[in-house]
Design a protein around this motif. Structure first.
Motif, PDB file in Angstrom:
ATOM      1  N   ARG A 305       0.877  -1.169   0.000  1.00 51.57           N
ATOM      2  CA  ARG A 305       0.000   0.000   0.000  1.00 51.57           C
ATOM      3  C   ARG A 305       0.913   1.218   0.000  1.00 51.57           C
ATOM      4  NH1 ARG A 305      -5.052   1.240   4.123  1.00 51.57           N
ATOM      5  NH2 ARG A 305      -5.463   3.360   3.382  1.00 51.57           N
ATOM      6  N   LEU A 306       0.591   2.184  -0.836  1.00 54.75           N
ATOM      7  CA  LEU A 306       1.418   3.393  -0.892  1.00 54.75           C
ATOM      8  C   LEU A 306       0.603   4.555  -0.358  1.00 54.75           C
ATOM      9  CD1 LEU A 306       2.313   2.125  -4.260  1.00 54.75           C
ATOM     10  CD2 LEU A 306       4.190   2.924  -2.852  1.00 54.75           C
ATOM     11  N   LEU A 307       1.148   5.244   0.646  1.00 52.91           N
ATOM     12  CA  LEU A 307       0.484   6.461   1.122  1.00 52.91           C
ATOM     13  C   LEU A 307       1.188   7.637   0.461  1.00 52.91           C
ATOM     14  CD1 LEU A 307      -1.798   7.534   2.979  1.00 52.91           C
ATOM     15  CD2 LEU A 307       0.000   8.039   4.638  1.00 52.91           C
ATOM     16  N   ASN A 308       0.436   8.380  -0.352  1.00 46.26           N
ATOM     17  CA  ASN A 308       1.002   9.484  -1.131  1.00 46.26           C
ATOM     18  C   ASN A 308       0.632  10.805  -0.460  1.00 46.26           C
ATOM     19  OD1 ASN A 308       1.814   7.663  -3.316  1.00 46.26           O
ATOM     20  ND2 ASN A 308      -0.385   7.444  -3.667  1.00 46.26           N
ATOM     21  N   LEU A 309       1.646  11.574  -0.064  1.00 51.56           N
ATOM     22  CA  LEU A 309       1.397  12.852   0.625  1.00 51.56           C
ATOM     23  C   LEU A 309       1.697  14.006  -0.311  1.00 51.56           C
ATOM     24  CD1 LEU A 309       3.233  12.213   4.048  1.00 51.56           C
ATOM     25  CD2 LEU A 309       0.900  11.611   3.413  1.00 51.56           C
TER      26      LEU A 309
END
Ligand SMILES: Cc1cc2nc3c(=O)[nH]c(=O)nc-3n(C[C@H](O)[C@H](O)[C@H](O)COP(=O)(O)OP(=O)(O)OC[C@H]3O[C@@H](n4cnc5c(N)ncnc54)[C@H](O)[C@@H]3O)c2cc1C
Length: 481
Positions: A305-309
């Protein structure tokens, strides 16, 4: 790009399952060789693992990619596709560990400086012990732990490689095949790290590559351009369509069943190049014999899972990649896309992409973006990366269900059993990272697509590939290990 030969209307029609690096390259090559080709991709965009998502002017890959190859053909293909849109970038990566930043790839003087003299000496001594043991009797590499310990010693294994790998895979490194280390690390040994200190060049070692190519608008741009080439050559790419089955008669694949916005359809074909997950494809050929089904069940993938900020203000750090090896932190890597291309974030802003290994459906995969953001922010603070809350303009997750093929200790036997079963259907080739169940980089996936297309085009009746060609396809195309 050279113009393809004129294509007769009754030229064999090949359906390509999956529009990632492998599938798109296969389709371009099929069309160049005079066959007809249709790509079926379930996602709304092409690129697969090499896709780039755009939101409000920020661009995020699915895990930051760099393009490196030793193949002249693949290099020429990518340069031809991107023309003026390819940037040459310099790698900058570190490992965050124990409150310190270690250079990656490891540098001996940096390790000793960060560890201090006592632990630095311990690291060298544990490496010396392994060298001595290898002189007395050859050391056998069965597991990831064996491979790394024999080459780097127990101290460095315990500090970086072991914990990072356990977090990435969700498995003990003792239960992961040594093949993964050989394909992933490509850092030959601590002796090579020492040679680097003396500036002895190590050509061809991927981990040491300082420079890489990157498209201006993200890695997915390569495959958006590939889609244009496919269309220009008379082929088609159907995104948003999921392959749900195959139909074969007399042992020969005849059609592909697809579900999408147009409902369910059956598309006739003469052959199929599949780049979707190997166990899923195998089940599409019909009920599996019990032993093959057991093998198929053991071929699993680790998800990401990639959390993109999306962040206001200047870059957060000077590094493209920061590896977080300790298990107490949720992310395995922190990436800042701006360092790959200035077009990855609007002017005056930046972004971070946090890579979170997990299993599809587990708590990390299923929690809300808000919960994950709070957890990640706490971890980033503990890692010394402060002040992001007030800079946050937005955040969202992207998901990769089939991120890493899990190399359990006996995966080769399972993979071969399933591949052999699939090969019994004439005109069906399974390839690419998911289809060959092989940890590979994008250049190898592209090469495998080209090879599969050439093999099919060369086979007069699109018969199954001969054994030597199959072996070459599955074993011969990993260019970058
Ligand atoms: C986090 C991460 C970082 C990486 N970094 C690098 C890097 O820096 N450099 C590098 O060279 N490589 C890198 N790689 C590896 C690279 O991404 C892969 O080698 C390459 O993308 C594999 O391409 P593929 O076409 O074989 O597979 P995929 O990209 O997985 O393509 C398979 C396609 O099939 C589609 N599909 C699946 N099931 C169906 C279905 N039923 N119907 C229709 N379509 C379906 C999927 O949506 C997908 O698009 C990285 C990989 C990961 C996970």
């Amino acid at each position: 790009m050279t113009a393809p030969p004129a294509r007769p209307r009754n030229a064999p029609h090949v359906i390509v399952l999956g529009g990632g690096a492998c599938g798109m390259s296969a389709a371009m090559e099929l069309l160049r060789l005079g066959l007809r080709a249709t790509v079926i991709e379930r996602e709304p965009r092409v690129g697969g693992l090499c896709g780039t998502h755009e939101r409000d002017g920020w661009r995020f890959d699915l895990g930051g990619h760099r393009f490196i190859t030793q193949s002249r053909d693949i290099d020429a293909l990518v340069r031809g596709l991107l023309e003026g849109d390819l940037l040459e970038r310099r790698r900058s990566s570190v490992i965050l560990n124990g409150g310190r930043r270690f250079k990656y790839p490891l540098e001996l003087d940096d390790v000793v400086r960060n560890f201090g003299l006592v632990r630095g000496a311990r690291a060298l001594a544990s490496y010396g012990v392994e060298r001595l043991r290898s002189r007395l009797a050859p050391l056998r590499d069965r597991s990831f732990r064996d491979w790394v310990t024999h080459r780097f010693g127990g101290e460095l294994y315990g500090a970086f490689f072991g914990p990072y790998t356990g977090k990435l895979w969700g498995l003990a490194p003792e239960d992961i095949s040594a093949d993964w280390a050989a394909e992933r690390i490509s850092l030959p040994s601590l002796a090579d790290v020492a040679l680097r200190l003396l500036h002895v060049p190590r050509p061809g070692v991927r981990t040491y590559a300082r420079r890489y190519l990157y498209p201006r608008l993200g890695i997915g741009q390569i495959f958006e351009r590939s889609a244009q080439v496919i269309a220009a050559r008379g082929g088609s790419v159907r995104t948003g369509d999921e392959v749900i089955g195959l139909c074969a008669s007399a042992g020969q694949v005849r059609s592909v069943r697809v579900r999408g916005a147009r409902g369910e359809e059956e598309l006739a074909c003469d052959a199929v190049i599949s780049t979707i997950s190997l166990p899923v494809l195998a089940r599409m050929t019909g009920p599996l014999p019990a032993s093959v089904e057991r093998s198929a069940r053991r071929l699993r993938f680790r998800a990401i899972r990639l959390l993109n900020l999306q962040l206001d203000g200047p870059p957060v750090s000077p590094h493209t990649w920061m590896y977080v090896s300790e298990p107490g932190y949720v992310m395995s890597r922190i990436q800042e896309p701006l360092h790959r291309s200035p077009h990855m974030a609007p002017a005056g802003t930046t972004s971070l992409m946090l890579e979170i290994p997990c299993d599809a459906g587990d708590a990390l995969w299923s929690c809300s973006d808000g919960e994950l953001y709070e957890r990640c922010l706490r971890d980033l603070e503990r890692l010394g990366i402060h002040g992001l809350r007030t800079r946050t303009r937005g955040f969202f997750s992207t998901f990769v269900r089939e991120g890493y093929p899990i190399y359990h200790l006996d995966y080769v036997a399972d993979r071969d059993a399933v591949l052999a079963h699939v090969a019994r259907t004439q005109g069906l080739v399974s390839c690419g990272r998911q289809g060959a169940f092989r940890y590979m980089f994008m250049d190898s996936a592209m090469q495998m697509g080209l090879d599969a297309a050439r093999s099919l085009a060369a086979g007069r009746q699109l018969a199954p590939l001969p054994a030597h060609a199959t072996r070459a396809l599955y074993e011969g195309t990993v260019l970058t290990a």
